[in-house]
Design a protein around this motif. Structure first.
Motif, short mmCIF file in Angstrom:
data_model
loop_
_atom_site.label_atom_id
_atom_site.label_comp_id
_atom_site.label_asym_id
_atom_site.label_seq_id
_atom_site.Cartn_x
_atom_site.Cartn_y
_atom_site.Cartn_z
N ALA A 1 35.49 52.40 30.05
CA ALA A 1 36.91 52.43 30.38
C ALA A 1 37.13 52.89 31.82
CB ALA A 1 37.66 53.34 29.42
N LEU A 2 36.36 53.89 32.25
CA LEU A 2 36.48 54.39 33.62
C LEU A 2 36.15 53.30 34.63
CD1 LEU A 2 36.70 56.65 35.78
CD2 LEU A 2 34.27 57.13 35.34
N LEU A 3 35.02 52.64 34.44
CA LEU A 3 34.61 51.60 35.39
C LEU A 3 35.59 50.42 35.36
CD1 LEU A 3 30.75 51.65 34.84
CD2 LEU A 3 31.98 52.33 36.90
N PHE A 4 36.07 50.07 34.18
CA PHE A 4 37.05 48.98 34.09
C PHE A 4 38.30 49.30 34.91
CE2 PHE A 4 40.62 46.84 31.91
CZ PHE A 4 40.22 45.52 32.10
N CYS A 5 38.77 50.54 34.84
CA CYS A 5 39.94 50.94 35.62
C CYS A 5 39.65 50.89 37.12
CB CYS A 5 40.40 52.33 35.22
SG CYS A 5 41.07 52.44 33.54
N VAL A 6 38.46 51.32 37.51
CA VAL A 6 38.08 51.25 38.93
C VAL A 6 38.07 49.81 39.41
CG1 VAL A 6 36.18 51.64 40.56
CG2 VAL A 6 36.78 53.41 38.90
N TYR A 7 37.49 48.92 38.60
CA TYR A 7 37.44 47.51 38.97
C TYR A 7 38.84 46.91 39.07
CZ TYR A 7 32.55 48.00 37.49
OH TYR A 7 31.25 48.41 37.34
N MET A 8 39.71 47.31 38.16
CA MET A 8 41.06 46.76 38.16
C MET A 8 41.88 47.26 39.37
SD MET A 8 41.27 44.59 35.85
CE MET A 8 43.00 44.29 36.16
N ALA A 9 41.56 48.45 39.86
CA ALA A 9 42.24 48.93 41.07
C ALA A 9 41.94 48.03 42.26
CB ALA A 9 41.84 50.37 41.37
N GLY A 10 40.77 47.38 42.24
CA GLY A 10 40.42 46.44 43.29
C GLY A 10 40.51 44.99 42.86
N TYR A 11 41.32 44.71 41.85
CA TYR A 11 41.45 43.36 41.27
C TYR A 11 41.93 42.36 42.32
CZ TYR A 11 43.43 39.71 38.23
OH TYR A 11 43.77 38.52 37.63
N GLY A 12 41.20 41.25 42.45
CA GLY A 12 41.58 40.21 43.41
C GLY A 12 42.40 39.10 42.79
N GLY A 13 42.07 38.69 41.57
CA GLY A 13 42.87 37.72 40.85
C GLY A 13 42.76 36.29 41.31
N ARG A 14 41.75 35.97 42.11
CA ARG A 14 41.59 34.59 42.59
C ARG A 14 40.11 34.31 42.79
NH1 ARG A 14 44.49 35.14 48.42
NH2 ARG A 14 46.05 36.19 47.16
N TYR A 15 39.76 33.04 42.78
CA TYR A 15 38.35 32.68 43.00
C TYR A 15 38.22 31.97 44.35
CZ TYR A 15 40.21 28.56 40.46
OH TYR A 15 40.98 27.52 40.01
N ASN A 16 36.97 31.91 44.84
CA ASN A 16 36.76 31.38 46.19
C ASN A 16 35.62 30.37 46.28
OD1 ASN A 16 38.59 33.28 47.87
ND2 ASN A 16 37.42 34.68 46.58
N ARG A 17 34.84 30.22 45.25
CA ARG A 17 33.68 29.31 45.31
C ARG A 17 33.86 28.19 44.30
NH1 ARG A 17 29.43 32.46 47.60
NH2 ARG A 17 28.07 30.65 47.43
N ASP A 18 33.35 27.00 44.66
CA ASP A 18 33.56 25.87 43.76
C ASP A 18 32.78 25.99 42.46
OD1 ASP A 18 31.09 25.41 44.85
OD2 ASP A 18 31.65 23.57 45.92
N ASP A 19 31.72 26.80 42.44
CA ASP A 19 31.05 27.05 41.16
C ASP A 19 32.01 27.75 40.18
OD1 ASP A 19 28.78 25.90 42.03
OD2 ASP A 19 27.65 27.74 42.34
N GLU A 20 32.82 28.66 40.71
CA GLU A 20 33.81 29.32 39.87
C GLU A 20 34.85 28.31 39.39
OE1 GLU A 20 34.82 33.51 41.48
OE2 GLU A 20 34.19 32.36 43.21
N HIS A 21 35.23 27.38 40.26
CA HIS A 21 36.19 26.35 39.85
C HIS A 21 35.66 25.56 38.65
CE1 HIS A 21 37.58 26.18 44.35
NE2 HIS A 21 37.81 27.34 43.78
#
Length: 628
Positions: A25-45
């Motif tokens: 839960a702690l790490l998930f909250c840390v990650y969400m504080a830096g949440y980007g919400g978008r992708y940048n590479r076509d593999d992700e697409h």
């Protein structure tokens, strides 16, 4: 020497379950504080498109990335257009829930890797407790994995390696439990079955995880030596027959063709023709390259070699065997360009990273016992600082630096071409951190996560430090569920993110209109791939209607559509009945009329609608009825 055998140490991992959940839960909250919400590479697409297609029209045929020129060329190669199903199948199940709640597809799927990475750290803590390490050492090691290695950076992506890492960590944990002679036979069979299922699932996520089979067999060797020969032969025969049946069945579906016997033959032929020089280069560069070394992006791992002074563990050997095999497969698959598509800190090593970090536990336990906590925390802080550089930006500079055209010598041996240096340059130039909360003009939203972070830290410190402190499993589960609920609310507040086209109300109006009017047999064409309108449709178009992203043309002013577009439009099957063409005024510089003219010349225009924007722009929708 730290005991690896839970039966010898008397350690019980079950009381550590609340601590593992709290750490997750702690790490998930840390990650969400830096949440980007978008992708940048076509593999992700590709993964997002496959998940959407499976959830909405039952096929992972990837029309949403039709306009990607690189993927169009690669479609000509055998098996490339279909990726292993494990990751996008999981995403499809999540999208069914997200669609019901009308949440953004991309934004919801970008929650997956933060959760998977946080859970991996929790499982790693349990694995170390099962090996006999004290809770403080196990918790600090798992925290190091989640915050001081490049696992953190990949929480801002939609790559599949974090899921593979979780599954292989679960398999290793179950194998460690097999060494506990106190377990009942039913529990032993359950642990063995779960380990096997986790390995098979990891292979279904990424075929390279076959490399885990010899590594985990090495880890399981002490437990296997106690298995009766007749029983072992029976289980081996059952496994081989079952695997062969699955491989034969996989070839009958396009969604699982990468798990079929023909594809395995294709891979074996590639292995036979690979150059050993690139394999050796990959292993050497990963260890000592001033630009690509794994210790550059995860200095915390240096502790694993220092730990050899205190304990030589079988898990250490299994982890580095797995890492070497993954690197070898990467070099075989890409040859001289093995380094180019790996990203920050060698993404190909991510499935082995939790087990590599587990090798640090003996050194951490010894340091805590000897009162040398400052040294451990200094290395932990250095790793966190490196990862903060990685999560600060969307890695676009890294994409440019690690492009296929960069000379291999410079990319591997010139420290000025390292991704870390590129990110420092962006920071020095004063570029704002690429957080979704910042992009929507509400940076205070990221600060919402400080409250749960502080609360969990206080509770976790009390739990780890005090021998009498306890936390009920039910309460730990409640904390985790509360964090997940907060994440869903957080994502709902980020719909206006420009990175997913959320700052264009005219796109929302056009998409809503097409959703309400289009039938299941219709097809939608979106102009163009990679543009804001495509970003909006990727995130916020929910209809179970197949839609294609049309490619940009090389010459923006060309009046003729690209070859791929002409082939697509000419070959639209009549079963679709109607075609919707959606374009944005911002695309006029690329002359979207070429595709319109081609459709109008072949089919009947049934209507056109314009949705104006406040700034003078707009979106246009055209409806064509297909005719012979």
């Amino acid at each position: 020497m730290v005991a690896e055998d839970p039966a010898a140490s008397g350690a019980d991992w079950r009381p550590a379950l609340p601590a593992a959940l709290l750490l997750s839960a702690l790490l998930f909250c840390v990650y969400m504080a830096g949440y980007g919400g978008r992708y940048n590479r076509d593999d992700e697409h590709v993964f997002v498109s496959a998940a959407q297609g499976w959830a909405r029209w039952g096929a992972a045929d990837l029309p949403q990335v039709w306009g990607n020129s690189r993927l169009q060329a690669l479609r000509l190669q055998p098996y490339y257009s279909v990726v292993e199903p494990g990751y996008w199948w999981l995403g499809a199940q999540l999208l069914r829930v997200a669609d019901a709640l009308r949440l953004g597809s991309v934004q919801v799927l970008m929650l997956v890797n933060p959760l998977l990475t946080a859970l991996t750290a929790g499982v790693l803590l349990l694995l170390l407790r099962a090996q006999g390490y004290a809770l403080p050492a196990a918790a600090l090691t798992a925290l190091g994995y989640g915050s001081a290695t490049f696992a953190w950076v990949y929480t801002r992506t939609y790559f599949r390696e974090p899921l593979a890492a979780l599954l292989l960590t679960v398999a290793a944990f179950c194998i460690v439990l097999l060494g506990d002679q106190r377990l009942r036979p039913a529990a032993v069979r359950g642990a063995a079955g779960l380990a096997l299922a986790a390995v098979l699932a990891a292979i279904a996520v990424k075929l390279a995880c076959f490399a885990a089979v010899p590594a985990l067999l090495w880890l399981a060797l002490p437990a296997l030596q106690r298995v009766r020969v007749r029983s072992g032969l029976g289980w081996t025969a059952l496994l081989l027959v079952g695997s062969l049946a699955l491989l034969l069945a996989a070839g009958s579906s396009p969604a699982t063709v990468r798990l079929s016997l023909p594809y395995f033959g294709f891979v074996l032929r590639a292995l036979a023709s690979a150059s050993p020089a690139y394999v050796a280069e990959a292993v050497i560069a990963t260890l000592i390259s001033p630009a690509r070394s794994i210790f550059y992006y995860a200095p915390f791992l240096l502790l694993s070699f220092y730990a050899l002074r205190h304990a030589r563990t079988r898990l250490f050997g299994a982890a580095w065997l797995l890492a070497g095999l993954l690197l070898g497969l990467q070099a075989v698959a890409y040859g001289a360009d093995w380094w180019a598509p790996t990203g920050w800190g060698l993404r190909t090593l991510l499935p082995a990273l939790p087990l590599l970090v587990a090798g640090c536990a003996p050194a951490i336990e010894h340091a805590l016992q000897a009162g040398r906590r400052k040294n451990v925390f200094a290395l932990l802080g250095a790793g966190v600082a490196v990862q903060l550089l990685g999560v600060a930006y969307a890695n676009q500079s890294v994409v440019a630096l690690a492009g296929w055209a960069m000379p291999r010598t410079a990319a591997l041996w010139n420290p000025r071409d390292a991704e870390v240096v590129a990110q420092v340059r962006q920071l020095w130039q004063g570029q704002a951190w690429e957080l979704a909360a910042v992009q929507v003009g509400a940076p205070w939203l990221a600060g919402v996560w400080l409250l749960p972070i502080v609360g969990i830290l206080i509770a976790g410190r009390r739990l780890v430090v005090s021998p009498v402190a306890s936390l009920r499993l039910r309460r730990a589960l409640g904390v985790m569920l509360a964090c997940l609920t907060l994440a869903v609310l957080f994502v709902a507040l980020l719909r206006a993110d420009p990175g997913v086209g959320g700052d264009h109300p005219e796109f929302a109006a056009a998409a809503s209109f097409v959703e309400s009017e289009a039938g299941a047999r219709d097809v939608v064409l979106v102009q163009f791939y990679g543009q804001p309108l495509w970003q909006y449709f990727s995130n916020s178009f929910y209809a179970p209607v197949r839609w294609y992203a049309l490619p940009l043309r090389a010459n923006a002013s060309a009046a003729v559509a690209p070859v791929g577009t002409r082939a697509l439009l000419a070959g639209l099957p009549l079963r679709h009945g109607r075609v919707w063409l959606v374009s944005a005024d911002s695309a006029e510089a690329m002359d979207p009329r070429a595709e319109y003219k081609m459709l109008a010349a072949r089919h009947i225009l049934r209507g056109s609608w314009r949705f104006a924007a406040a700034n003078g722009g707009g979106a246009q929708v055209f409806l064509f009825e297909l005719i012979k």
